[in-house]
Design a protein around this motif. Structure first.
Motif, PDB file in Angstrom:
ATOM      1  N   ARG A   1      32.920 -27.593 -45.411  1.00  0.00           N
ATOM      2  CA  ARG A   1      32.128 -27.142 -46.551  1.00  0.00           C
ATOM      3  C   ARG A   1      32.763 -25.842 -47.061  1.00  0.00           C
ATOM      4  O   ARG A   1      32.329 -24.748 -46.694  1.00  0.00           O
TER       5      ARG A   1
ATOM      6  N   GLU B   1      19.776 -42.141 -44.781  1.00  0.00           N
ATOM      7  CA  GLU B   1      20.769 -43.120 -44.332  1.00  0.00           C
ATOM      8  C   GLU B   1      22.157 -42.772 -44.857  1.00  0.00           C
ATOM      9  O   GLU B   1      23.153 -42.920 -44.157  1.00  0.00           O
ATOM     10  N   VAL B   2      22.214 -42.331 -46.114  1.00  0.00           N
ATOM     11  CA  VAL B   2      23.526 -42.051 -46.709  1.00  0.00           C
ATOM     12  C   VAL B   2      23.833 -40.559 -46.753  1.00  0.00           C
ATOM     13  O   VAL B   2      24.938 -40.161 -47.092  1.00  0.00           O
TER      14      VAL B   2
ATOM     15  N   ILE C   1      15.194 -38.321 -50.679  1.00  0.00           N
ATOM     16  CA  ILE C   1      16.589 -38.789 -50.587  1.00  0.00           C
ATOM     17  C   ILE C   1      16.697 -39.747 -49.402  1.00  0.00           C
ATOM     18  O   ILE C   1      15.820 -39.788 -48.540  1.00  0.00           O
TER      19      ILE C   1
ATOM     20  N   PRO D   1      30.789 -35.634 -37.439  1.00  0.00           N
ATOM     21  CA  PRO D   1      30.993 -35.569 -38.899  1.00  0.00           C
ATOM     22  C   PRO D   1      30.510 -36.825 -39.633  1.00  0.00           C
ATOM     23  O   PRO D   1      30.053 -36.732 -40.768  1.00  0.00           O
ATOM     24  N   HIS D   2      30.606 -37.966 -38.964  1.00  0.00           N
ATOM     25  CA  HIS D   2      30.257 -39.211 -39.653  1.00  0.00           C
ATOM     26  C   HIS D   2      28.776 -39.539 -39.532  1.00  0.00           C
ATOM     27  O   HIS D   2      28.304 -40.482 -40.155  1.00  0.00           O
ATOM     28  N   GLU D   3      28.028 -38.794 -38.744  1.00  0.00           N
ATOM     29  CA  GLU D   3      26.649 -39.196 -38.473  1.00  0.00           C
ATOM     30  C   GLU D   3      25.737 -38.949 -39.664  1.00  0.00           C
ATOM     31  O   GLU D   3      25.804 -37.901 -40.323  1.00  0.00           O
ATOM     32  N   SER D   4      24.880 -39.916 -39.881  1.00  0.00           N
ATOM     33  CA  SER D   4      23.904 -39.764 -40.953  1.00  0.00           C
ATOM     34  C   SER D   4      22.783 -38.835 -40.496  1.00  0.00           C
ATOM     35  O   SER D   4      22.552 -38.629 -39.294  1.00  0.00           O
TER      36      SER D   4
ATOM     37  N   HIS E   1      19.542 -26.732 -45.826  1.00  0.00           N
ATOM     38  CA  HIS E   1      18.474 -27.283 -46.664  1.00  0.00           C
ATOM     39  C   HIS E   1      17.166 -27.381 -45.885  1.00  0.00           C
ATOM     40  O   HIS E   1      17.125 -27.198 -44.670  1.00  0.00           O
TER      41      HIS E   1
ATOM     42  N   THR F   1      15.752 -42.380 -54.878  1.00  0.00           N
ATOM     43  CA  THR F   1      16.342 -41.839 -53.650  1.00  0.00           C
ATOM     44  C   THR F   1      17.824 -41.545 -53.834  1.00  0.00           C
ATOM     45  O   THR F   1      18.353 -40.600 -53.251  1.00  0.00           O
TER      46      THR F   1
ATOM     47  N   ALA G   1      25.633 -33.418 -41.655  1.00  0.00           N
ATOM     48  CA  ALA G   1      26.313 -32.156 -41.981  1.00  0.00           C
ATOM     49  C   ALA G   1      25.937 -31.662 -43.370  1.00  0.00           C
ATOM     50  O   ALA G   1      25.865 -30.452 -43.613  1.00  0.00           O
ATOM     51  N   GLN G   2      25.709 -32.601 -44.289  1.00  0.00           N
ATOM     52  CA  GLN G   2      25.323 -32.199 -45.642  1.00  0.00           C
ATOM     53  C   GLN G   2      23.976 -31.486 -45.673  1.00  0.00           C
ATOM     54  O   GLN G   2      23.683 -30.747 -46.604  1.00  0.00           O
ATOM     55  N   ALA G   3      23.153 -31.776 -44.690  1.00  0.00           N
ATOM     56  CA  ALA G   3      21.796 -31.208 -44.694  1.00  0.00           C
ATOM     57  C   ALA G   3      21.787 -29.736 -44.312  1.00  0.00           C
ATOM     58  O   ALA G   3      20.757 -29.068 -44.463  1.00  0.00           O
ATOM     59  N   GLY G   4      22.902 -29.230 -43.839  1.00  0.00           N
ATOM     60  CA  GLY G   4      22.968 -27.838 -43.413  1.00  0.00           C
ATOM     61  C   GLY G   4      22.510 -26.884 -44.508  1.00  0.00           C
ATOM     62  O   GLY G   4      22.968 -26.964 -45.642  1.00  0.00           O
TER      63      GLY G   4
ATOM     64  N   LEU H   1      24.909 -37.424 -44.989  1.00  0.00           N
ATOM     65  CA  LEU H   1      25.469 -37.021 -43.706  1.00  0.00           C
ATOM     66  C   LEU H   1      24.622 -35.883 -43.140  1.00  0.00           C
ATOM     67  O   LEU H   1      24.147 -35.025 -43.894  1.00  0.00           O
TER      68      LEU H   1
END
Lengths: 970, 280
Positions: free
Chosen positions: B42, A58-59, A55, A18-21, A68, B130, A63-66, A61
């Motif tokens: 999510r 580095e910042v 973007i 979960p914490h991984e960038s 996209h 960015t 998981a956020q990329a799911g 996550l």
């Protein structure tokens, strides 16, 4: 958890925490173009496209990329060759180290996809998230504009030097009339002022493409971290939270018990071997005041312990489990307080070697005198004295320190490291690890900037210890805050100049008193300050000079080498002082300097007593080439110097709170350390008539590999592409001291030239035999062939095949090395234009112009890039960058944003002129260029502020509050 | 136990306001702050998100663009509630007010034709592209950085903020929310609306042209004079009567002492008023 997203057009599912960038996951999957710069995303080197937008991975996550669409440079790369954007970056010289180039090219793609015809301002905004410590942004910005034009179907012209007529006749006087007529030149064309003394060449002096450009533009695996080692362990350091403390006890049992931990090292289980960490020639200058791990810490960020574990997360967890009991001691941070006699003693250990007076925190005392300063001062009509303070800054390479160590199949230790000094590191790390030098191999791949901070054996001993302790590969990378406080910085100094001058402006006596702050360890403490003295006291002629310097131990982060190496500090004080003296005398500031600056034939008398190689200097060097007069008038014209005297320009009517100003600073540097720096090169021919060039020289992104290949190609009559460079591997390449002291072009270049000349001779001998020419000297090498006087020829391929396979076989090859007896100074004129808000103190730098005499620029494209980028780094030094410590010695702004590095979208205009001189001692007439761009920006801005407001600001940097405070006291 | 992303300014042991630069460093000294993230969710809808946020036994953090949380500004061990699947990312003009969904990226705000010039200008100054491509309107409001010109611009544009809580929704003025952020402990920002129109002006001081301003003054002409916003003079951006600027007691950091920030506030306020025709 699992995350699914489209990666370069293919939907893929990855495991992640979960914490991984997103960066961490992409790199783990082999997308090495996405590179670490800062955890906060402020560096931009890890930028990728997410749904077509740039973007920071580095910042973001993982998981956020799911869901996209993620694009990296690997998705842009054609199988062979380059994408038009990549081609534009290569053609314009927009790539130096290349560490952040993939991110920059993606930024360009996102912009051009959205807007095929962007303005320069739009390009600068598009690149604003990617910090660049190397190019000064000029070439990347115009590379994007060029790429957009190409993609629109337009034809673009090749990037060629703009040849500019000299303004000063040899031996004549400056033509000030012409100096008032500005030129209108293409932004990408290197401005070259040719010298009639320079002979015609085929490859040298041409804007050749960088030999490593393709892999850098395409983001190929090229840097330290871009390899995978089976069974690799991850190291994490425990650093001191205190500025000064004894370690009373250390309990590592809980850390060792943590599953996945393989080693915990600290002062109780690592041999105590004294060393100096500066990457310098044998024997390393004293003091030897460091050990791998000590029982005392001397600054916040000092080493306490290190853990190696199966993952970085486990290592970080283990570090927190190490229990350390400290006895906190009083600390001192100011260099003058430190040596006052009332300060806590920082080095009280009995086994410390070589400090001048450890009981008073004086690590070095340096004294030198030419003539008789007191007598000279007594003879002066006027005496001036002023004290200046320069601050602490960090080099901020976007790639931080990183090293990976492992034992090879012969159980030899291999260290792949981001270093400027691989051969010094091998020699220096050996005794710390208890290994002979023969059992150590240091490999320097591409590195993402150095600027001096990597002229150090900083973390190689740690990964070496851990690899030996565990038998496993071990990786250690500093994070951004650690890079700020636990690596190296520029020495702060308090500098007092005392100058005696006659009423006609002739200098008769000058003294430079310096108290320097080295932090708690004296790495480079002697030599940086000696260079300060050399630059401060040899730039101008004066019969009576004195240097008096104490270098203080304090509890600040450690100082060391930083591009310029003592010169920026000295020249800030000197050039501010000279400006003030000229003003007090009522003289023109340029005329006063011109009257006194060193010219061809003048002795650099203090160099025999000061400077890194002074101890070995057998004679007083003399200036053998100088384009200073030409530099000044070219710079005057470019910056519009005549406006300095125009009241309507100085005080714009439409903005009553604004004052404008123009400032100047003279710069003089060196070309290597004479009598000390040595470079080696080997060249061998291949079957097809190409050559391998093996060099110990260390390309930091400066283009050193390219210009050395150009020199070999020039001698061998082949294009640069026929010279394949392999560099900086202690097992494979000849020795070289490394990349520092502006030595590579001048010293390593001469070694390459010598080796190439020997190879050339072997080729000619064979060609003469085959062509039946009696006098081999009549054979000419050009166009990849050997030509007889009657026009008959053999290709180099034919000659190579003959010598390797057919008759009297032998390998055409040669090795040569070179030690320079001289260090001819490059000269430069630095100009700055500013606007000062007199109500708030805000200084806006509008324009920087530097005209440099670097002898013959071997590659005008990379030379111009060195000057443009160096000026911007120097702009940060003078204007905004600073390390701020609180009362406990903790840095409060250890991030790129608060520390403040200039972005692409806020840059002043930047322009570089290359003024040719023919330096006969250098290869093809070359002198150095790498460091001099760092020397003059701060004083030029200071003098521009003085011109604008009448305020003399003698401390760096010129932050709004400091300037405002100075304006209150006018 | 729930928490929205914490305000980036804190008080230290002496009771002094500590700027976020120090906080960021403290998070990174000898540890890796990202490890504070222990879970990721999510949710598909607002109710699910609120339920996750308001669990008794788990500290949770709402993430919009993630430019602060991803950078390690996580208060403690926490699970992420990512609202991208449902959060509103639209911009619409409604009854002479412009409404921004919480998930609107700053770059989209800048690029939208309905956005007032002051908001576009200050959003551009929030960071490089960015970060602007990721950061959201809701996250920027929630963080309320004391030097955020965009938050000050929202104040000047008379912003109101809609917040959904487990059992109801409220709409409060941004000014009110900044004065009392307890609503954000249990709720999620869903939209922000601002008034359009009114001539605006800005004045600022920083180390470099794109530096975060040490102090910035933003003004907008309204019916009864000028609505003035300031950054860098209090724990969060403020709206202030121009006549009261002299009574400020700003926090200080290495870029500006309290006295200097106060002088800047006075000078920059005067400039904004002058630019707007002097109608304070």
């Amino acid at each position: 958890m699992k995350v699914t997203f489209s990666l370069n057009g293919t939907e893929q599912t990855f495991d992640c925490q979960p914490h991984e960038s997103l960066r961490a996951v992409l790199r783990r999957e082999g997308y090495y173009s996405v590179r670490f710069g800062a955890e906060t995303g402020e560096a931009g080197s890890a930028a990728v496209l997410c749904d077509g937008r740039l973007i920071s991975a580095e910042v973001m996550l993982a998981a956020q990329a799911g869901g996209h669409e993620i694009e990296t440079i690997e998705g842009l790369n054609p199988p062979r060759g380059l994408h038009p954007i990549q081609e534009a970056f290569v053609a314009t010289g927009a790539i130096q180290s290349g560490y952040s180039t993939p991110a920059t090219i993606l930024a360009a793609k996102a912009l051009i996809d959205r807007n095929p015809n962007p303005t320069e301002a739009e390009v600068r905004d598009a690149l604003s998230g990617i910090l660049d410590r190397e190019t000064g942004y000029l070439r990347p910005v115009h590379a994007v504009l060029r790429a957009a034009a190409v993609l629109r179907g337009e034809t673009v012209a090749p990037v060629e030097p703009a040849l500019i007529d000299p303004l000063v006749e040899l031996g004549g006087t400056p033509d000030m009339g012409a100096a008032n007529s500005p030129l209108n030149l293409p932004p990408l064309s290197p401005r070259v002022v040719p010298s009639p003394e320079v002979p015609e060449t085929n490859v040298v002096g041409k804007p050749e493409r960088k030999v490593d450009a393709v892999k850098l533009a395409k983001g190929h695996a090229a840097f330290v971290d871009d390899i995978e080692m089976r069974g690799m362990l991850y190291a994490k350091m425990l650093y001191s939270p205190h500025a000064h403390a004894r370690i009373v006890s250390i309990d590592d049992s809980a850390a060792r018990a943590l599953p996945g931990v393989h080693a915990v090292l600290h002062h109780e289980n690592v041999a105590r071997v004294r060393y100096a960490s500066g990457g310098q020639s044998y024997p390393n200058p004293l003091p030897y005041d460091q050990v791998s791990f000590d029982n005392k810490v001397r600054h916040v960020g000092d080493r306490v312990a290190v853990v190696a574990a199966e993952s970085l997360e486990i290592a970080e967890q283990a570090v927190k489990l190490i229990e350390v009991e400290y006895e906190v001691l009083p600390a001192v941070f100011d260099e003058n307080e430190a040596i006052s006699g009332d300060a806590p003693v920082i080095h009280d250990e009995p086994d410390m070697e070589g400090a001048h007076d450890a009981a008073h925190n004086i690590v070095q005392h340096i004294g030198a005198e030419v003539g008789n300063f007191i007598a000279g001062l007594d003879s002066a009509d006027r005496v001036f004295e002023k004290t200046f303070r320069v601050h602490q800054v960090q080099q901020c390479p976007i790639e931080p320190h990183i090293a990976i160590a492992w034992l090879d199949s012969d159980e030899r230790l291999v260290i792949r490291t981001s270093t400027q000094v691989p051969f010094h590191v091998r020699r220096m790390v050996a005794p710390l690890l208890g290994l002979p030098v023969r059992d150590i191999r240091i490999v320097k791949p591409r590195i993402g900037g150095g600027f001096g901070v990597k002229q150090e054996m900083l973390i190689e001993d740690i990964v070496g210890h851990l690899a030996l302790a565990t038998g496993r590969p071990v990786r250690l990378e500093l994070n951004r805050a650690e890079e700020f406080v636990s690596s190296r910085t520029r020495h702060p100094q308090t500098i007092t100049f005392t100058t005696g001058v006659m009423n006609d402006g002739t200098l008769v006596a000058q003294k430079m008193r310096t108290v320097a702050n080295t932090g708690p360890y004296g790495t480079h403490a002697l030599t940086v300050q000696m260079v300060s003295g050399l630059r401060g006291l040899s730039t101008y002629n004066c019969p009576n000079k004195k240097f008096d310097c104490d270098v203080a131990y304090t509890n600040t982060p450690v100082a060391g080498a930083y591009r310029g190496y003592g010169a920026p500090q000295a020249l800030f004080a000197l050039e501010a002082h000279m400006e003030d003296v000229a003003t007090e005398l009522g003289m023109d500031v340029l005329e006063f300097r011109r009257k006194n600056w060193t010219k061809v034939g003048d002795p650099l008398d203090v160099a025999a007593e000061l400077g890194e190689g002074a101890a070995d200097m057998k004679f007083i060097p003399v200036v053998t080439s100088s384009g200073m007069d030409e530099c000044v008038v070219q710079g005057q014209r470019a910056v519009g110097w005549h406006r300095r005297y125009d009241p309507a320009w100085l005080q714009p009517a439409d903005r009553p709170h604004i004052r404008r100003g123009l400032g100047f600073a003279m710069c003089m540097h060196g070309s290597a350390i004479s009598g000390l720096d040595m470079g080696g090169a080997s060249i061998k021919i291949n079957d097809d008539g190409s050559f391998n060039l093996l060099i110990g020289a260390t390309d930091l992104g400066t283009g050193a590999d390219t210009i050395l290949a150009q020199m070999a190609a020039e001698v061998l009559g082949v294009p640069t592409a026929d010279v394949v460079v392999y560099a900086a591997d202690t097992d494979m390449t000849p020795f070289d001291v490394g990349a520092y002291a502006s030595s590579t072009t001048y010293v390593s270049g001469m070694a390459v030239k010598k080796a190439a000349e020997e190879v050339r001779q072997q080729i000619i001998t064979r060609a003469a035999l085959l062509l039946d020419v009696d006098v081999p000297g009549d054979i000419e090498l050009r166009e990849q062939a050997a030509f007889a006087p009657d026009g008959r020829s053999l290709t180099l391929e034919q000659i190579a095949l003959h010598t390797l396979h057919q008759d009297d076989q032998h390998q055409i090859m040669a090795t040569a090395s070179y030690v320079a007896p001289d260090s001819p100074p490059p000269y430069a004129a630095q100009f700055a234009e500013v606007e000062v808000d007199v109500e708030t103190g805000q200084v806006t730098v509008k324009n920087l112009v530097m005209a440099v005499d670097c002898g013959v620029p071997i590659n005008p494209l990379t030379s111009a890039g060195q000057v443009e980028g160096g000026m911007v780094q120097a702009l940060g030094y003078g204007h905004c960058e600073e390390m701020v410590l609180d009362e406990n010695g903790r840095m409060v702004n250890a991030r790129f944003g608060p520390y403040k590095i200039y972005r692409a979208d806020e840059m002043p205009a930047v322009e570089a002129y290359l003024v040719q001189t023919m330096e006969k001692s250098g290869p093809f007439g070359a002198k150095a260029i790498a460091e001099i761009p760092k020397d003059g920006v701060a004083p030029a801005i200071r003098n521009a502020i003085f011109n604008a407001t009448g305020a003399q600001i003698d401390n760096l940097p010129f932050t709004p509050q400091r300037v405002w405070a100075a304006l209150q006291t006018r | 136990m729930a928490a929205i992303i914490c305000r980036q300014i804190r008080k230290n042991r002496k009771g002094e306001l500590v700027p976020p630069t120090i906080l960021g460093f403290q998070l990174r000294t000898g540890e890796f702050a990202m490890q504070a993230i222990t879970g990721y969710h999510r949710p598909s809808g607002l109710d699910e998100a609120l339920a996750l946020l308001n669990r008794d036994d788990v500290q949770s953090v709402v993430i919009g663009g993630g430019t602060l949380i991803g950078a390690g500004f996580v208060p403690a061990s926490a699970e992420i509630v990512d609202i991208q699947a449902f959060a509103d990312a639209t911009i619409e003009l409604r009854h002479e007010r412009i409404r921004y969904g919480a998930m609107v990226r700053l770059q989209d705000l800048i690029d939208h034709s309905a956005t007032p010039p002051l908001l576009a200008e200050t959003a551009r100054r929030e960071g490089p592209n960015t970060l602007r491509n990721a950061a959201t309107v809701g996250g920027t409001i929630a963080a309320a950085h004391f030097e955020s010109e965009l938050v000050a611009a929202f104040l000047v544009q008379d912003a109101s903020v809609k917040i959904s809580l487990p059992d109801h929704a409220v709409e409060v003025s941004l000014e009110e929310l900044l004065g009392d952020s307890t609503l954000l402990e249990r709720g999620i920002i869903t939209s922000v609306s601002v008034a359009g129109g009114g001539e605006t002006a800005t004045a600022r001081t920083g180390r470099t042209p794109a530096d975060t301003s040490i102090v910035a003054a933003l003004g907008r002409v309204v019916a009864d004079g000028i609505r003035l916003g300031l950054t860098g003079v209090a724990a969060h951006p403020i709206v202030i009567d121009p006549a009261a600027v002299d009574s400020l007691e700003p926090p200080e950091d290495f870029r500006g002492s309290s006295a200097y920030r106060k002088e800047l506030a006075k000078t920059l306020t005067a400039r904004v008023i002058d630019l707007l025709g002097g109608a304070a």
